[in-house]
Design a protein around this motif. Structure first.
Motif, PDB file in Angstrom:
ATOM      1  N   ASN A 258      20.924 -12.714  13.790  1.00 58.31           N
ATOM      2  CA  ASN A 258      21.900 -13.613  13.980  1.00 58.31           C
ATOM      3  C   ASN A 258      22.639 -14.259  12.925  1.00 58.31           C
ATOM      4  O   ASN A 258      23.076 -15.509  12.764  1.00 58.31           O
ATOM      5  N   GLY A 259      22.771 -13.412  11.901  1.00 61.59           N
ATOM      6  CA  GLY A 259      23.496 -13.559  10.688  1.00 61.59           C
ATOM      7  C   GLY A 259      22.726 -14.496   9.831  1.00 61.59           C
ATOM      8  O   GLY A 259      23.147 -15.177   8.805  1.00 61.59           O
ATOM      9  N   VAL A 260      21.190 -14.571  10.093  1.00 66.93           N
ATOM     10  CA  VAL A 260      20.735 -15.570   9.050  1.00 66.93           C
ATOM     11  C   VAL A 260      19.783 -14.600   8.226  1.00 66.93           C
ATOM     12  O   VAL A 260      19.133 -13.819   8.750  1.00 66.93           O
ATOM     13  N   SER A 261      19.813 -14.918   7.147  1.00 66.84           N
ATOM     14  CA  SER A 261      18.997 -14.225   6.069  1.00 66.84           C
ATOM     15  C   SER A 261      17.445 -15.070   6.075  1.00 66.84           C
ATOM     16  O   SER A 261      17.187 -15.866   6.101  1.00 66.84           O
ATOM     17  N   VAL A 262      16.509 -13.662   6.086  1.00 67.39           N
ATOM     18  CA  VAL A 262      15.063 -13.941   5.926  1.00 67.39           C
ATOM     19  C   VAL A 262      14.546 -13.284   4.878  1.00 67.39           C
ATOM     20  O   VAL A 262      14.771 -12.317   4.777  1.00 67.39           O
ATOM     21  N   ARG A 263      13.903 -14.289   3.977  1.00 71.59           N
ATOM     22  CA  ARG A 263      13.389 -13.728   2.720  1.00 71.59           C
ATOM     23  C   ARG A 263      11.740 -13.589   3.056  1.00 71.59           C
ATOM     24  O   ARG A 263      11.218 -14.538   3.312  1.00 71.59           O
ATOM     25  N   THR A 264      11.104 -12.391   2.563  1.00 65.01           N
ATOM     26  CA  THR A 264       9.650 -12.346   2.905  1.00 65.01           C
ATOM     27  C   THR A 264       9.132 -12.214   1.464  1.00 65.01           C
ATOM     28  O   THR A 264       9.729 -11.749   0.465  1.00 65.01           O
ATOM     29  N   SER A 265       7.895 -12.803   1.404  1.00 63.41           N
ATOM     30  CA  SER A 265       7.103 -12.656   0.023  1.00 63.41           C
ATOM     31  C   SER A 265       5.616 -12.386   0.323  1.00 63.41           C
ATOM     32  O   SER A 265       4.950 -13.378   0.614  1.00 63.41           O
ATOM     33  N   PRO A 266       5.347 -11.000   0.276  1.00 65.27           N
ATOM     34  CA  PRO A 266       4.069 -10.380   0.804  1.00 65.27           C
ATOM     35  C   PRO A 266       2.878 -10.902  -0.362  1.00 65.27           C
ATOM     36  O   PRO A 266       3.269 -10.943  -1.658  1.00 65.27           O
ATOM     37  N   SER A 267       1.848 -11.274   0.054  1.00 60.31           N
ATOM     38  CA  SER A 267       0.593 -11.504  -0.782  1.00 60.31           C
ATOM     39  C   SER A 267      -0.346 -10.593  -0.249  1.00 60.31           C
ATOM     40  O   SER A 267      -0.557 -10.492   1.118  1.00 60.31           O
ATOM     41  N   ILE A 268      -0.972  -9.685  -0.977  1.00 64.14           N
ATOM     42  CA  ILE A 268      -1.990  -8.591  -0.551  1.00 64.14           C
ATOM     43  C   ILE A 268      -3.338  -8.881  -1.386  1.00 64.14           C
ATOM     44  O   ILE A 268      -3.096  -8.961  -2.554  1.00 64.14           O
ATOM     45  N   GLY A 269      -4.521  -8.830  -0.598  1.00 67.44           N
ATOM     46  CA  GLY A 269      -5.778  -8.908  -1.325  1.00 67.44           C
ATOM     47  C   GLY A 269      -6.434  -7.334  -1.014  1.00 67.44           C
ATOM     48  O   GLY A 269      -6.337  -6.844  -0.103  1.00 67.44           O
ATOM     49  N   VAL A 270      -6.996  -6.986  -2.254  1.00 71.94           N
ATOM     50  CA  VAL A 270      -7.387  -5.696  -2.273  1.00 71.94           C
ATOM     51  C   VAL A 270      -8.711  -5.511  -2.460  1.00 71.94           C
ATOM     52  O   VAL A 270      -9.406  -6.295  -3.489  1.00 71.94           O
ATOM     53  N   ALA A 271      -9.627  -4.838  -1.441  1.00 65.94           N
ATOM     54  CA  ALA A 271     -11.101  -4.806  -1.791  1.00 65.94           C
ATOM     55  C   ALA A 271     -11.560  -3.255  -1.412  1.00 65.94           C
ATOM     56  O   ALA A 271     -11.027  -2.843  -0.430  1.00 65.94           O
ATOM     57  N   VAL A 272     -12.425  -2.733  -2.196  1.00 64.08           N
ATOM     58  CA  VAL A 272     -12.733  -1.283  -2.108  1.00 64.08           C
ATOM     59  C   VAL A 272     -13.995  -0.990  -1.619  1.00 64.08           C
ATOM     60  O   VAL A 272     -15.245  -1.604  -1.953  1.00 64.08           O
ATOM     61  N   PHE A 273     -14.378  -0.288  -0.715  1.00 61.60           N
ATOM     62  CA  PHE A 273     -15.620   0.025  -0.259  1.00 61.60           C
ATOM     63  C   PHE A 273     -15.885   1.170  -1.116  1.00 61.60           C
ATOM     64  O   PHE A 273     -15.471   1.971  -1.501  1.00 61.60           O
ATOM     65  N   PRO A 274     -17.439   1.292  -1.473  1.00 62.62           N
ATOM     66  CA  PRO A 274     -18.318   0.293  -1.170  1.00 62.62           C
ATOM     67  C   PRO A 274     -18.547  -0.775  -2.472  1.00 62.62           C
ATOM     68  O   PRO A 274     -19.448  -1.693  -2.407  1.00 62.62           O
ATOM     69  N   ASP A 275     -17.757  -0.743  -3.481  1.00 58.70           N
ATOM     70  CA  ASP A 275     -17.691  -1.857  -4.791  1.00 58.70           C
ATOM     71  C   ASP A 275     -17.752  -3.291  -3.913  1.00 58.70           C
ATOM     72  O   ASP A 275     -18.530  -3.972  -4.839  1.00 58.70           O
ATOM     73  N   HIS A 276     -16.927  -3.593  -3.058  1.00 63.34           N
ATOM     74  CA  HIS A 276     -16.724  -5.105  -2.765  1.00 63.34           C
ATOM     75  C   HIS A 276     -17.354  -5.246  -1.439  1.00 63.34           C
ATOM     76  O   HIS A 276     -17.194  -6.392  -0.833  1.00 63.34           O
ATOM     77  N   GLY A 277     -18.198  -4.347  -0.883  1.00 64.36           N
ATOM     78  CA  GLY A 277     -18.840  -4.500   0.368  1.00 64.36           C
ATOM     79  C   GLY A 277     -19.246  -3.420   0.991  1.00 64.36           C
ATOM     80  O   GLY A 277     -18.372  -2.521   0.826  1.00 64.36           O
ATOM     81  N   THR A 278     -20.008  -3.243   1.682  1.00 67.89           N
ATOM     82  CA  THR A 278     -20.800  -2.127   2.273  1.00 67.89           C
ATOM     83  C   THR A 278     -20.767  -2.265   3.943  1.00 67.89           C
ATOM     84  O   THR A 278     -21.068  -1.316   4.636  1.00 67.89           O
ATOM     85  N   VAL A 279     -20.440  -3.463   4.346  1.00 70.08           N
ATOM     86  CA  VAL A 279     -20.263  -3.643   5.830  1.00 70.08           C
ATOM     87  C   VAL A 279     -19.020  -4.339   6.014  1.00 70.08           C
ATOM     88  O   VAL A 279     -18.331  -4.986   4.975  1.00 70.08           O
ATOM     89  N   GLN A 280     -18.428  -4.153   7.255  1.00 70.99           N
ATOM     90  CA  GLN A 280     -17.070  -4.677   7.422  1.00 70.99           C
ATOM     91  C   GLN A 280     -16.914  -6.129   7.146  1.00 70.99           C
ATOM     92  O   GLN A 280     -15.807  -6.392   6.515  1.00 70.99           O
ATOM     93  N   ASP A 281     -17.829  -7.073   7.433  1.00 75.31           N
ATOM     94  CA  ASP A 281     -17.899  -8.444   7.344  1.00 75.31           C
ATOM     95  C   ASP A 281     -17.441  -8.783   5.730  1.00 75.31           C
ATOM     96  O   ASP A 281     -16.772  -9.462   5.320  1.00 75.31           O
ATOM     97  N   ARG A 282     -18.329  -8.112   4.861  1.00 75.33           N
ATOM     98  CA  ARG A 282     -18.509  -8.400   3.515  1.00 75.33           C
ATOM     99  C   ARG A 282     -16.976  -7.746   2.987  1.00 75.33           C
ATOM    100  O   ARG A 282     -16.482  -8.626   2.086  1.00 75.33           O
ATOM    101  N   LEU A 283     -16.597  -6.661   3.055  1.00 76.04           N
ATOM    102  CA  LEU A 283     -15.430  -6.139   2.794  1.00 76.04           C
ATOM    103  C   LEU A 283     -14.089  -7.050   3.083  1.00 76.04           C
ATOM    104  O   LEU A 283     -13.390  -7.159   2.269  1.00 76.04           O
ATOM    105  N   TYR A 284     -14.164  -7.506   4.326  1.00 79.99           N
ATOM    106  CA  TYR A 284     -13.132  -8.450   4.901  1.00 79.99           C
ATOM    107  C   TYR A 284     -13.121  -9.544   4.016  1.00 79.99           C
ATOM    108  O   TYR A 284     -11.953 -10.298   3.626  1.00 79.99           O
ATOM    109  N   LYS A 285     -14.163 -10.247   3.802  1.00 79.67           N
ATOM    110  CA  LYS A 285     -14.021 -11.462   3.230  1.00 79.67           C
ATOM    111  C   LYS A 285     -13.789 -11.181   1.597  1.00 79.67           C
ATOM    112  O   LYS A 285     -13.212 -12.212   1.132  1.00 79.67           O
ATOM    113  N   SER A 286     -14.230 -10.292   1.060  1.00 75.26           N
ATOM    114  CA  SER A 286     -13.696  -9.894  -0.272  1.00 75.26           C
ATOM    115  C   SER A 286     -12.309  -9.675  -0.199  1.00 75.26           C
ATOM    116  O   SER A 286     -11.496 -10.175  -1.312  1.00 75.26           O
TER     117      SER A 286
END
Length: 77
Positions: A2-30
């Protein structure tokens, strides 16, 4: 949008299996700790998980992570 500008600003966290977690919960937390580090740096960036992030406890992220989990796990009525 509707004519309104929207500005996004992404933030991304990266964790790699198996270095940062070997199970889903640990990898998610990392990746979550890396995400909040990216946000702390001002957003609009990405950050690799580093062991020092967990050593700092990540306590500032506990409430946000809990809320995020509640939203993600909520099922329609």
């Amino acid at each position: 949008m509707n004519g309104v500008s929207v500005r996004t600003s992404p933030s991304i966290g990266v964790a790699v299996f198996p270095d940062h977690g070997t199970v889903q919960d640990r990898l998610y937390k990392s990746s979550d700790l890396a995400l909040y580090e990216a946000k702390r740096m001002g957003g609009n960036t990405w950050c690799w998980y580093k062991a020092r992030m967990a050593a700092n406890g990540g306590s500032e992220n506990t409430a946000a992570s809990t809320m995020q989990n509640e939203i993600l796990n909520r099922r329609p009525g």
